[in-house]
Motif scaffolding. Sequence first.
Motif, PDB file in Angstrom:
ATOM      1  N   LYS A   1       2.068  -5.341  16.869  1.00 34.02           N
ATOM      2  CA  LYS A   1       2.231  -4.587  15.617  1.00 34.02           C
ATOM      3  C   LYS A   1       0.918  -4.541  14.839  1.00 34.02           C
ATOM      4  O   LYS A   1       0.105  -5.461  14.901  1.00 34.02           O
ATOM      5  CB  LYS A   1       3.337  -5.206  14.757  1.00 34.02           C
ATOM      6  CG  LYS A   1       4.714  -5.175  15.425  1.00 34.02           C
ATOM      7  CD  LYS A   1       5.761  -5.869  14.587  1.00 34.02           C
ATOM      8  CE  LYS A   1       7.139  -5.767  15.238  1.00 34.02           C
ATOM      9  NZ  LYS A   1       7.202  -6.505  16.524  1.00 34.02           N
ATOM     10  N   TYR A   2       0.742  -3.460  14.101  1.00 33.49           N
ATOM     11  CA  TYR A   2      -0.427  -3.330  13.234  1.00 33.49           C
ATOM     12  C   TYR A   2      -0.209  -4.090  11.931  1.00 33.49           C
ATOM     13  O   TYR A   2       0.868  -4.008  11.326  1.00 33.49           O
ATOM     14  CB  TYR A   2      -0.678  -1.863  12.873  1.00 33.49           C
ATOM     15  CG  TYR A   2      -1.291  -1.021  13.966  1.00 33.49           C
ATOM     16  CD1 TYR A   2      -2.501  -1.389  14.565  1.00 33.49           C
ATOM     17  CD2 TYR A   2      -0.677   0.159  14.383  1.00 33.49           C
ATOM     18  CE1 TYR A   2      -3.072  -0.610  15.556  1.00 33.49           C
ATOM     19  CE2 TYR A   2      -1.246   0.948  15.383  1.00 33.49           C
ATOM     20  CZ  TYR A   2      -2.440   0.559  15.962  1.00 33.49           C
ATOM     21  OH  TYR A   2      -3.008   1.333  16.944  1.00 33.49           O
ATOM     22  N   LEU A   3      -1.249  -4.796  11.483  1.00 35.10           N
ATOM     23  CA  LEU A   3      -1.267  -5.368  10.140  1.00 35.10           C
ATOM     24  C   LEU A   3      -2.367  -4.657   9.368  1.00 35.10           C
ATOM     25  O   LEU A   3      -3.543  -4.723   9.748  1.00 35.10           O
ATOM     26  CB  LEU A   3      -1.534  -6.874  10.179  1.00 35.10           C
ATOM     27  CG  LEU A   3      -1.459  -7.580   8.816  1.00 35.10           C
ATOM     28  CD1 LEU A   3      -0.034  -7.593   8.271  1.00 35.10           C
ATOM     29  CD2 LEU A   3      -2.011  -9.005   8.901  1.00 35.10           C
ATOM     30  N   ILE A   4      -1.991  -3.952   8.314  1.00 31.91           N
ATOM     31  CA  ILE A   4      -2.962  -3.166   7.547  1.00 31.91           C
ATOM     32  C   ILE A   4      -2.934  -3.593   6.077  1.00 31.91           C
ATOM     33  O   ILE A   4      -1.948  -4.150   5.606  1.00 31.91           O
ATOM     34  CB  ILE A   4      -2.696  -1.647   7.672  1.00 31.91           C
ATOM     35  CG1 ILE A   4      -1.406  -1.252   6.944  1.00 31.91           C
ATOM     36  CG2 ILE A   4      -2.656  -1.218   9.127  1.00 31.91           C
ATOM     37  CD1 ILE A   4      -1.189   0.256   6.861  1.00 31.91           C
ATOM     38  N   PRO A   5      -4.021  -3.329   5.336  1.00 30.24           N
ATOM     39  CA  PRO A   5      -3.977  -3.573   3.896  1.00 30.24           C
ATOM     40  C   PRO A   5      -2.952  -2.641   3.256  1.00 30.24           C
ATOM     41  O   PRO A   5      -2.758  -1.506   3.714  1.00 30.24           O
ATOM     42  CB  PRO A   5      -5.389  -3.210   3.415  1.00 30.24           C
ATOM     43  CG  PRO A   5      -6.213  -3.029   4.641  1.00 30.24           C
ATOM     44  CD  PRO A   5      -5.285  -2.724   5.762  1.00 30.24           C
ATOM     45  N   GLY A   6      -2.273  -3.117   2.209  1.00 27.55           N
ATOM     46  CA  GLY A   6      -1.312  -2.275   1.518  1.00 27.55           C
ATOM     47  C   GLY A   6      -1.938  -0.974   1.050  1.00 27.55           C
ATOM     48  O   GLY A   6      -3.096  -0.929   0.618  1.00 27.55           O
ATOM     49  N   VAL A   7      -1.175   0.107   1.158  1.00 26.74           N
ATOM     50  CA  VAL A   7      -1.648   1.417   0.702  1.00 26.74           C
ATOM     51  C   VAL A   7      -1.735   1.424  -0.825  1.00 26.74           C
ATOM     52  O   VAL A   7      -0.866   0.885  -1.515  1.00 26.74           O
ATOM     53  CB  VAL A   7      -0.705   2.532   1.190  1.00 26.74           C
ATOM     54  CG1 VAL A   7      -1.060   3.878   0.568  1.00 26.74           C
ATOM     55  CG2 VAL A   7      -0.731   2.614   2.717  1.00 26.74           C
ATOM     56  N   ILE A   8      -2.810   2.021  -1.333  1.00 28.73           N
ATOM     57  CA  ILE A   8      -2.993   2.220  -2.771  1.00 28.73           C
ATOM     58  C   ILE A   8      -2.879   3.714  -3.035  1.00 28.73           C
ATOM     59  O   ILE A   8      -3.742   4.489  -2.620  1.00 28.73           O
ATOM     60  CB  ILE A   8      -4.361   1.686  -3.248  1.00 28.73           C
ATOM     61  CG1 ILE A   8      -4.479   0.180  -2.942  1.00 28.73           C
ATOM     62  CG2 ILE A   8      -4.550   1.957  -4.739  1.00 28.73           C
ATOM     63  CD1 ILE A   8      -5.874  -0.381  -3.150  1.00 28.73           C
ATOM     64  N   ASP A   9      -1.810   4.125  -3.695  1.00 27.46           N
ATOM     65  CA  ASP A   9      -1.563   5.547  -3.974  1.00 27.46           C
ATOM     66  C   ASP A   9      -2.114   5.859  -5.357  1.00 27.46           C
ATOM     67  O   ASP A   9      -1.587   5.404  -6.371  1.00 27.46           O
ATOM     68  CB  ASP A   9      -0.063   5.823  -3.904  1.00 27.46           C
ATOM     69  CG  ASP A   9       0.266   7.309  -3.894  1.00 27.46           C
ATOM     70  OD1 ASP A   9      -0.628   8.122  -4.216  1.00 27.46           O
ATOM     71  OD2 ASP A   9       1.411   7.662  -3.572  1.00 27.46           O
ATOM     72  N   ASP A  10      -3.170   6.672  -5.403  1.00 28.49           N
ATOM     73  CA  ASP A  10      -3.855   6.888  -6.681  1.00 28.49           C
ATOM     74  C   ASP A  10      -3.253   8.006  -7.519  1.00 28.49           C
ATOM     75  O   ASP A  10      -3.763   8.320  -8.589  1.00 28.49           O
ATOM     76  CB  ASP A  10      -5.352   7.152  -6.445  1.00 28.49           C
ATOM     77  CG  ASP A  10      -5.672   8.577  -6.016  1.00 28.49           C
ATOM     78  OD1 ASP A  10      -4.785   9.246  -5.441  1.00 28.49           O
ATOM     79  OD2 ASP A  10      -6.813   9.026  -6.242  1.00 28.49           O
ATOM     80  N   GLN A  11      -2.130   8.599  -7.052  1.00 24.94           N
ATOM     81  CA  GLN A  11      -1.544   9.682  -7.857  1.00 24.94           C
ATOM     82  C   GLN A  11      -0.044   9.784  -7.618  1.00 24.94           C
ATOM     83  O   GLN A  11       0.394  10.313  -6.605  1.00 24.94           O
ATOM     84  CB  GLN A  11      -2.196  11.028  -7.522  1.00 24.94           C
ATOM     85  CG  GLN A  11      -1.746  12.116  -8.480  1.00 24.94           C
ATOM     86  CD  GLN A  11      -2.164  13.524  -8.082  1.00 24.94           C
ATOM     87  OE1 GLN A  11      -1.869  14.476  -8.792  1.00 24.94           O
ATOM     88  NE2 GLN A  11      -2.845  13.677  -6.966  1.00 24.94           N
ATOM     89  N   VAL A  12       0.732   9.271  -8.579  1.00 23.44           N
ATOM     90  CA  VAL A  12       2.183   9.418  -8.516  1.00 23.44           C
ATOM     91  C   VAL A  12       2.717   9.810  -9.892  1.00 23.44           C
ATOM     92  O   VAL A  12       2.081   9.576 -10.922  1.00 23.44           O
ATOM     93  CB  VAL A  12       2.896   8.125  -8.048  1.00 23.44           C
ATOM     94  CG1 VAL A  12       2.390   7.681  -6.690  1.00 23.44           C
ATOM     95  CG2 VAL A  12       2.770   7.002  -9.068  1.00 23.44           C
ATOM     96  N   HIS A  13       3.908  10.397  -9.874  1.00 28.21           N
ATOM     97  CA  HIS A  13       4.650  10.723 -11.099  1.00 28.21           C
ATOM     98  C   HIS A  13       6.027  10.068 -10.957  1.00 28.21           C
ATOM     99  O   HIS A  13       6.877  10.578 -10.239  1.00 28.21           O
ATOM    100  CB  HIS A  13       4.815  12.239 -11.244  1.00 28.21           C
ATOM    101  CG  HIS A  13       3.526  13.001 -11.266  1.00 28.21           C
ATOM    102  ND1 HIS A  13       2.917  13.413 -12.430  1.00 28.21           N
ATOM    103  CD2 HIS A  13       2.731  13.432 -10.252  1.00 28.21           C
ATOM    104  CE1 HIS A  13       1.796  14.068 -12.133  1.00 28.21           C
ATOM    105  NE2 HIS A  13       1.671  14.096 -10.817  1.00 28.21           N
ATOM    106  N   PHE A  14       6.219   8.933 -11.618  1.00 26.51           N
ATOM    107  CA  PHE A  14       7.474   8.195 -11.491  1.00 26.51           C
ATOM    108  C   PHE A  14       8.467   8.521 -12.611  1.00 26.51           C
ATOM    109  O   PHE A  14       9.533   7.937 -12.690  1.00 26.51           O
ATOM    110  CB  PHE A  14       7.203   6.690 -11.406  1.00 26.51           C
ATOM    111  CG  PHE A  14       6.725   6.225 -10.049  1.00 26.51           C
ATOM    112  CD1 PHE A  14       6.637   7.099  -8.966  1.00 26.51           C
ATOM    113  CD2 PHE A  14       6.358   4.900  -9.845  1.00 26.51           C
ATOM    114  CE1 PHE A  14       6.192   6.684  -7.718  1.00 26.51           C
ATOM    115  CE2 PHE A  14       5.928   4.459  -8.591  1.00 26.51           C
ATOM    116  CZ  PHE A  14       5.841   5.343  -7.531  1.00 26.51           C
ATOM    117  N   ARG A  15       8.094   9.461 -13.491  1.00 26.89           N
ATOM    118  CA  ARG A  15       9.029  10.136 -14.411  1.00 26.89           C
ATOM    119  C   ARG A  15       9.562   9.282 -15.574  1.00 26.89           C
ATOM    120  O   ARG A  15      10.486   9.721 -16.255  1.00 26.89           O
ATOM    121  CB  ARG A  15      10.220  10.720 -13.638  1.00 26.89           C
ATOM    122  CG  ARG A  15       9.857  11.652 -12.495  1.00 26.89           C
ATOM    123  CD  ARG A  15       9.043  12.813 -12.957  1.00 26.89           C
ATOM    124  NE  ARG A  15       8.910  13.863 -11.950  1.00 26.89           N
ATOM    125  CZ  ARG A  15       7.991  14.821 -12.004  1.00 26.89           C
ATOM    126  NH1 ARG A  15       7.126  14.854 -13.002  1.00 26.89           N
ATOM    127  NH2 ARG A  15       7.933  15.750 -11.060  1.00 26.89           N
TER     128      ARG A  15
END
Length: 446
Positions: A51-65
């Motif tokens: 399995k791949y172990l990757i750094p957590g994704v950082i999402d720089d643009q969301v609208h959580f309302r």
Amino acid sequence: MSLTLIKNAQIVNEGKVFEGDVLIDGEFIVDIDSSISSKSANTKVIDAEGKYLIPGVIDDQVHFREPGLTHKANIETESRAAVAGGITSFIEMPNTVPQATTQELLEEKFENASKVSYANYSFMFGGTNDNLEELLKTDPKNVAGIKLFLGSSTGNMLVDNEEVLEKIFSSTKMLIAVHCEDEATIKANLESYLEQYGEDIPIEMHPKIRSEEACYLSSSKAIELAKKTGARLHVFHLSTEKETKLFTNKIPLEEKQITAEVCVHHLWFDESDYEKKGTFIKWNPAVKTEKDKEGLWKALLDDRIDIIATDHAPHTLKEKKQVYTKAPSGGPLVQHALPALLKANRQGKISIEKIVEKMSHNPAKIFKIEKRGFIKKGYYADLVLVDNASPWTVKKENILYKCGWSPFEGTTFYSKIIYTFVNGIAVYANGKFKDDVKGKRLVFNR
């Protein structure tokens, strides 16, 4: 403090894939090696072979309302969906109700997130035509950046006074992130199609209304202003091949004053998908031609585009099913962004190393996020374990967004998120959530 040892993983970090072990002590990564022995009888050991172990994704643009639009989504539901999709940190936009255009309203969002967010979080301060004094109070250490809407998506958050824009660009050293679509061009295009079709404009006309010209005109002006003032500019969600020519790959990322982002939907869909997907793929900026899509891929791979994000922006099914002029733009993506990119990897479009660079490393670098975005000793253990040979299909019953739908419904992905660690804790593990642990406010090295 709790110890977790991840063994035999295919670790993806800084352009390399290598087999090894990672030891987590409390919130942090304390060791990375080819083989680490369990230090204590209380150590939780996870065998990650294959399995791949990757750094957590950082999402720089969301609208959580949240606040004000919580019938569509909220920080709790969407951050929960995000960690299920391997996103461990997000940066949320200011166009809520009320809009985050004062320091007090901005801090209220941070306070709320501290109680409900599964992922780490930051929020952008919203610039307007008349809040420069308030904008300049923004703390660069504790706030991701300044967001300016230079297009007609967001009503009274539109910043269209050129004198004010130049003042903002000249006055702040913070990163300025921009949505670029030219208001006058869009209005003229819309009027023309309203005359032709009335309110029920065919969805296929969306990229003609929110056109290449509207995007390029606005992006090029913003870049020109950034060069004139020395501002630190980040251009959100490029959607056209033409815009990619405004950016460079001739200098290292750390030296760039002007950076760019592309979103998953502009890499995945093109105008041929409107017939089947309709308003469910109505975004601003619009999904455009296959040539634009291929141009975005090329610029992403040659490093003119620096970040892949989601622009996660949910609406209810009822809202999206309205006629063109009433159906809002935007769609939910945080749960499915990483699986979609991993499918593109399977198709030979992008390497796993490049996915990690664009979704984890580069957001951390561009926003100068402290101790995140990499698998390094001393860094927060924001980690994602991925089984890359585990097919699953997006269906209503496995969608976690509050809105209950996805533009990817019916799509089969081949990579499944097995574990998502946020600050060393397995917040998501084998389909189950740890509901009593919350993410942290992001801190910036500025």
